[in-house]
Design a protein around this motif. Sequence first.
Motif, mmCIF file in Angstrom:
data_model
loop_
_atom_site.group_PDB
_atom_site.id
_atom_site.type_symbol
_atom_site.label_atom_id
_atom_site.label_comp_id
_atom_site.label_asym_id
_atom_site.label_seq_id
_atom_site.Cartn_x
_atom_site.Cartn_y
_atom_site.Cartn_z
ATOM 1 N N ARG A 17 0.842 -1.187 0.000
ATOM 2 C CA ARG A 17 0.000 0.000 0.000
ATOM 3 C C ARG A 17 0.878 1.238 0.000
ATOM 4 O O ARG A 17 2.100 1.150 0.187
ATOM 5 N N SER A 38 0.630 5.049 1.870
ATOM 6 C CA SER A 38 -0.150 5.872 2.789
ATOM 7 C C SER A 38 -0.411 7.253 2.197
ATOM 8 O O SER A 38 0.271 7.700 1.265
ATOM 9 N N ARG A 49 -4.545 16.090 5.810
ATOM 10 C CA ARG A 49 -4.589 14.640 5.982
ATOM 11 C C ARG A 49 -5.889 14.145 6.620
ATOM 12 O O ARG A 49 -6.408 13.085 6.243
ATOM 13 N N GLY A 79 -3.225 8.360 -1.900
ATOM 14 C CA GLY A 79 -2.526 7.137 -1.547
ATOM 15 C C GLY A 79 -3.155 5.948 -2.253
ATOM 16 O O GLY A 79 -4.010 6.095 -3.120
#
Length: 206
Positions: A120, A122, A154, A181
Amino acid sequence: MSGSTDPIAPGAVVLRQFVGADDDALLAQIERVQAEAPWRCMVTPGGLLMSVAMTNCGAVGWVSDRRGYRYDPIDPASGRGWPAMPDAFARLARRAAAAAGFAAFEPDACLVNRYEPGTRLSLHQDRDERDFSAPIVSVSLGLPVTFLFGGATRPERAQRVLLFHGDVVVWGGAARLAFHGVAPLKDGQHPKLGRQRVNLTFRKAL
């Protein structure tokens, strides 16, 4: 829908299946780039090993180590310059930017990411570039993935956008510094790339 343009936010769109029949040429050039500058998992400034394997092509490459995030004309693994950006890459990036409303985009850096099942990325901002007036162009190849596209901070809730082989995301203008992300890649088998996803991210870094 094939060939559609799906808005995500002001200044951000998904160009569905934009790569089309050019995918084989892109995949061949990815192999050339990684043969010259092999995949590697970089280290964050905090000392953590990134799960996504990366390489670069173009005048400069994006690198991360204990000294920080930055663009560098030299591949730290080899001490040589990064591979030249293939013409097929640059042409696609320019076409996609223009289709999204950003004319005269001239990328000088292409970060190539390789995701395997479970990896992944972020939420983060692309802010290591000198000039934020140019857009970001991101090309998806291989397994489908959930792209996360947030806001200027964020904590803002991120949209979940499913991307497929051949889709291109372009964001700039008001969306240029949006947090974004990639959710953990689900396992699967792509007919051309197998159990992986490869992403090309084009930027005007200098």
